[in-house]
Design a protein around this motif. Sequence first.
Motif, short mmCIF file in Angstrom:
data_model
loop_
_atom_site.label_atom_id
_atom_site.label_comp_id
_atom_site.label_asym_id
_atom_site.label_seq_id
_atom_site.Cartn_x
_atom_site.Cartn_y
_atom_site.Cartn_z
N TYR A 1 -5.50 -0.97 -6.71
CA TYR A 1 -5.36 0.49 -6.87
C TYR A 1 -6.43 0.93 -7.85
O TYR A 1 -6.56 0.36 -8.93
CB TYR A 1 -3.98 0.85 -7.41
CG TYR A 1 -3.71 2.35 -7.45
CD1 TYR A 1 -3.06 2.98 -6.40
CD2 TYR A 1 -4.10 3.12 -8.54
CE1 TYR A 1 -2.81 4.35 -6.43
CE2 TYR A 1 -3.87 4.48 -8.58
CZ TYR A 1 -3.22 5.09 -7.52
OH TYR A 1 -2.99 6.45 -7.55
N LEU B 1 2.46 1.91 -3.41
CA LEU B 1 1.48 2.32 -4.43
C LEU B 1 1.16 3.80 -4.35
O LEU B 1 0.70 4.39 -5.33
CB LEU B 1 0.20 1.50 -4.29
CG LEU B 1 0.25 0.07 -4.85
CD1 LEU B 1 -0.98 -0.71 -4.45
CD2 LEU B 1 0.41 0.07 -6.37
N SER C 1 0.83 -1.21 0.00
CA SER C 1 0.00 0.00 0.00
C SER C 1 0.86 1.25 0.00
O SER C 1 0.57 2.23 -0.70
CB SER C 1 -0.91 0.01 1.23
OG SER C 1 -1.75 -1.10 1.26
#
Length: 424
Positions: free
Chosen positions: A66, A35, A32
């Motif tokens: 995403y 990203l 996470s």
Amino acid sequence: MKSLLTLLALLITAASFAQLKEAAPETAGASSERLKRIDQLFKTYIDNKWISGGTAIIVKDGKIIYYKAAGVSSLDTKAPMQKDAIFRIASQTKAVTTVAIMMLYEEGKLLLDDPVEKYIPSFAKPQVLDKFNAADSSYTTVPAKRSVTLRDLLTHSSGVGYAQIGSKEARSIYAKNGIWGGIGVENGMILGEKIKKLGSLPLLHQPGEKWTYGLNTDILGYVVEVVSGQSLDQFFKKQIFEPLGMNDTYFYLPKEKTSRLVKLTAEDENHLVKSVKEEALNLSGPVRVNYPAEPGTYYSGGGGLSSTALDYAIFMQMLVNGGEYNGKRILSPFSIRMMAAKQFDKFTSPDTDMGLGFTVYTDRSVAYSPLSPGSFEWGGMFSSTYWIDPKQKLVAQLFLNQYPNSHSEIHAKFKVLVYQALRE
């Protein structure tokens, strides 16, 4: 070992029956935190006025890891970009037309090495351009050594050029004969009429002689119409979009969805993003910029669709699943294997191969790209890119709606940022 293979087969089958849903990146082996670098990429390009906004989606192992929108959908109104914004996908339409051809191939209704004249008689006895007079667009020809085949069209090796964006010879001859690229054409134009006329015009080179980007997929779109007995619009809707649940993909949008169409942008003399007036885009001939929101009758298999990030991700997920999605089988895995196999040995790229309708990454590609060998892709002229990575079970899409875009390296950077976030 046998039990492991059985388990893997069950997992793949389960994935093909599941609908795409958002999930924590960590559940698919991604970070996470890493990203978030994509957020910063968007911010940098928007803050510098290189782009107005866009959407991006990444799906790994059948999970959306995403899915975001950034910037504005209109420089004039400053309306925030939404995740379900509708974009002109231009040549990303080619992948859908390729799938349609392969569906008919699987139904036994055509073979890829069939001559085009079997379905469109005007392509019989093709001629090849010999001498061209730029002063009046006159020309002489020599006979082609063989017929153009469907495989030639799928690999852009037919000798058919592109109207408006192709060579000077193609632009001139096609314009003189009323042949256009299929994007933003006048209402009332019919695909079959133009493709029949195109069949009577000279090829730019002998079939199979070299790779030339052209109106090949528009021709294939008309082949779909002839073989199926349906308009390309209806074939896509009934055979692909409705089964997959692609509810926001159209040649011409319903009125209730036109407000979601992203406004097209261009660049000023300093390569900064600017608004485009609806009549201002000129590609060796006028292009109606707002064409997806207007009535239309021309179904360009090479560039006419508009779609959303999620819809196109569903289409790509079907391909990474081996031809199935949400319990609906569109193609067999064997046809997809053919599509991602080297089909033409004179492709202009030294590191990628030409498959059926797609550029295919190879073992040579790993020296300059993080995409796995066997990944396949194309893109759209309004600055959009996508790819399917079967090895990583990954698909990704970056949509902008801008032409031209001097800062198109954002697409290469997006690829890097997708793979740097993967842990395995």
